[in-house]
Design a protein around this motif. Structure first.
Motif, mmCIF file in Angstrom:
data_model
loop_
_atom_site.group_PDB
_atom_site.id
_atom_site.type_symbol
_atom_site.label_atom_id
_atom_site.label_comp_id
_atom_site.label_asym_id
_atom_site.label_seq_id
_atom_site.Cartn_x
_atom_site.Cartn_y
_atom_site.Cartn_z
ATOM 1 N N VAL A 22 0.919 -1.271 0.181
ATOM 2 C CA VAL A 22 0.025 -0.033 -0.084
ATOM 3 C C VAL A 22 0.872 1.218 -0.036
ATOM 4 N N ALA A 23 0.470 2.355 -0.740
ATOM 5 C CA ALA A 23 1.273 3.485 -0.714
ATOM 6 C C ALA A 23 1.300 4.023 0.790
ATOM 7 N N SER A 24 2.432 4.921 1.204
ATOM 8 C CA SER A 24 2.458 5.472 2.630
ATOM 9 C C SER A 24 1.488 6.199 2.734
ATOM 10 N N ASN A 25 1.004 6.644 4.017
ATOM 11 C CA ASN A 25 -0.158 7.333 4.511
ATOM 12 C C ASN A 25 0.240 8.850 4.096
ATOM 13 N N THR A 26 1.703 9.269 4.200
ATOM 14 C CA THR A 26 1.856 10.602 3.798
ATOM 15 C C THR A 26 1.559 10.914 2.231
ATOM 16 N N GLU A 27 1.854 10.174 1.401
ATOM 17 C CA GLU A 27 1.574 9.868 -0.014
ATOM 18 C C GLU A 27 0.028 10.030 -0.048
ATOM 19 N N SER A 28 -0.817 9.247 0.691
ATOM 20 C CA SER A 28 -2.307 9.267 0.394
ATOM 21 C C SER A 28 -2.753 10.488 0.958
ATOM 22 N N LEU A 29 -2.198 10.914 2.037
ATOM 23 C CA LEU A 29 -2.864 12.169 2.379
ATOM 24 C C LEU A 29 -2.731 13.497 1.489
ATOM 25 N N ASP A 30 -1.339 13.424 0.980
ATOM 26 C CA ASP A 30 -1.155 14.608 -0.075
ATOM 27 C C ASP A 30 -2.068 14.160 -1.241
ATOM 28 N N GLU A 31 -2.281 13.125 -1.733
ATOM 29 C CA GLU A 31 -3.079 12.926 -2.732
ATOM 30 C C GLU A 31 -4.448 13.416 -2.495
ATOM 31 N N ALA A 32 -5.083 13.033 -1.007
ATOM 32 C CA ALA A 32 -6.324 13.537 -0.773
ATOM 33 C C ALA A 32 -6.549 14.785 -0.630
ATOM 34 N N ALA A 33 -5.482 15.782 -0.385
ATOM 35 C CA ALA A 33 -5.558 17.061 -0.473
ATOM 36 C C ALA A 33 -5.805 17.678 -2.078
ATOM 37 N N ALA A 38 -11.535 12.035 -3.006
ATOM 38 C CA ALA A 38 -11.047 11.051 -2.160
ATOM 39 C C ALA A 38 -11.528 11.400 -0.551
ATOM 40 N N ARG A 39 -11.974 10.233 0.023
ATOM 41 C CA ARG A 39 -12.439 10.347 1.460
ATOM 42 C C ARG A 39 -11.372 9.606 2.362
ATOM 43 N N PRO A 40 -10.671 10.154 2.947
ATOM 44 C CA PRO A 40 -9.346 9.811 3.824
ATOM 45 C C PRO A 40 -10.143 9.716 5.197
ATOM 46 N N ARG A 41 -10.022 8.350 5.893
ATOM 47 C CA ARG A 41 -10.441 8.119 7.131
ATOM 48 C C ARG A 41 -9.414 7.411 8.054
ATOM 49 N N ALA A 42 -9.344 8.098 9.394
ATOM 50 C CA ALA A 42 -8.288 7.474 10.396
ATOM 51 C C ALA A 42 -9.054 6.267 11.107
ATOM 52 N N VAL A 43 -8.556 5.183 11.182
ATOM 53 C CA VAL A 43 -9.346 3.993 11.965
ATOM 54 C C VAL A 43 -8.958 4.337 13.496
ATOM 55 N N GLU A 56 -13.322 6.274 -2.317
ATOM 56 C CA GLU A 56 -14.007 7.414 -3.305
ATOM 57 C C GLU A 56 -15.245 6.962 -3.616
ATOM 58 N N ALA A 57 -16.347 7.647 -3.572
ATOM 59 C CA ALA A 57 -17.675 7.169 -4.042
ATOM 60 C C ALA A 57 -18.403 8.506 -4.568
ATOM 61 N N PRO A 58 -17.873 8.822 -5.914
ATOM 62 C CA PRO A 58 -18.501 10.043 -6.766
ATOM 63 C C PRO A 58 -20.001 9.859 -6.618
ATOM 64 N N ALA A 59 -20.711 10.979 -6.661
ATOM 65 C CA ALA A 59 -21.933 11.053 -6.532
ATOM 66 C C ALA A 59 -22.830 10.708 -7.983
ATOM 67 N N ASP A 60 -21.893 10.921 -9.054
ATOM 68 C CA ASP A 60 -22.376 10.357 -10.352
ATOM 69 C C ASP A 60 -22.281 9.166 -10.607
ATOM 70 N N ASP A 62 -22.410 4.695 -9.569
ATOM 71 C CA ASP A 62 -22.910 3.763 -8.485
ATOM 72 C C ASP A 62 -22.002 2.764 -8.130
ATOM 73 N N GLU A 63 -20.453 3.267 -8.323
ATOM 74 C CA GLU A 63 -19.447 2.156 -7.948
ATOM 75 C C GLU A 63 -18.606 3.005 -7.081
ATOM 76 N N ALA A 64 -18.186 2.461 -5.833
ATOM 77 C CA ALA A 64 -17.079 3.105 -4.763
ATOM 78 C C ALA A 64 -15.773 2.170 -5.071
ATOM 79 N N MET A 65 -14.762 2.767 -4.590
ATOM 80 C CA MET A 65 -13.565 2.090 -4.634
ATOM 81 C C MET A 65 -12.712 2.490 -3.369
ATOM 82 N N ILE A 66 -12.530 1.175 -2.571
ATOM 83 C CA ILE A 66 -11.759 1.693 -1.215
ATOM 84 C C ILE A 66 -10.160 1.120 -1.912
ATOM 85 N N TYR A 67 -9.093 2.133 -1.819
ATOM 86 C CA TYR A 67 -8.170 1.994 -2.308
ATOM 87 C C TYR A 67 -6.889 2.352 -1.651
#
Ligand SMILES: CC(C)(COP(=O)(O)OP(=O)(O)OC[C@H]1O[C@@H](n2cnc3c(N)ncnc32)[C@H](O)[C@@H]1OP(=O)(O)O)[C@@H](O)C(=O)NCCC(=O)NCCS
Length: 145
Positions: A22-33, A38-43, A56-60, A62-67
């Motif tokens: 998996v990509a580093s969390n730093t990379e993911s947060l930069d990407e999310a910005a 992108a919907r980043p979530r802390a567990v 991501e789950a774009p409103a337009d 009907d598919e979401a992706m957990i990446y």
């Protein structure tokens, strides 16, 4: 996500043999910005940050992706991954417009395969990058008209 939460997320660690999964969390947060979808979530486990995921789950669509999905190495194997997956699937279902959720992982990632299969994801084959794609069809909601 607040600055303090971001700092806790970027401090999370994987085992050395998991770094390629998996990509580093730093990379993911930069990407999310830079990505409004992108919907980043802390567990969280109580008030402690134990993992991170992003979907991501774009409103337009009907598919979401957990990446992105990871649990800190010190907290793995204690059910947090399973609980976080259940939680995020419930969050996605409650959005109301998503019928299918996709997830991808390296084919040799047995931990991810086990976790996602148990949640009902069905493998669909490798994508062009050699990553396994698995899909989950969400049950149709009957509690809302
Ligand atoms: C995959 C990951 C998120 C699982 O999180 P976790 O908190 O350790 O998982 P849980 O403790 O909730 O365990 C869930 C199930 O997976 C199983 N599991 C966990 N790691 C496993 C492994 N390496 N091999 C086989 N099964 C594994 C557990 O036994 C459990 O099964 P059970 O419910 O039948 O007992 C975590 O190991 C991780 O962050 N891995 C590195 C990053 C990664 O691979 N992310 C996924 C990329 S998409």
């Amino acid at each position: 996500m607040t600055g303090a939460l971001k700092a806790s997320v970027t401090a999370l660690e994987l085992a050395p043999d998991q770094l390629d999964f998996v990509a580093s969390n730093t990379e993911s947060l930069d990407e999310a910005a830079l990505d409004a979808d992108a919907r980043p979530r802390a567990v969280m486990a109580g008030d402690r940050v134990v993992g991170f995921l992003m979907y991501e789950a774009p409103a337009d669509d009907d598919e979401a992706m957990i990446y992105r999905f990871m649990i800190d190495r010190a907290h793995q194997g204690q059910g947090y991954g399973k609980a976080a997956l259940r939680h995020v699937l419930e969050e996605i279902r409650s959005l109301g417009h998503v019928r299918q959720v996709s997830i991808c992982y390296e084919p040799e990632n047995e931990g991810a395969r086990h976790l996602y299969r148990a949640a009902g994801f069905v493998e669909d084959g490798l994508d062009e990058d050699g990553e396994m794609i698995a899909n989950l069809v969400l049950p149709v909601q009957t509690d809302h008209p």
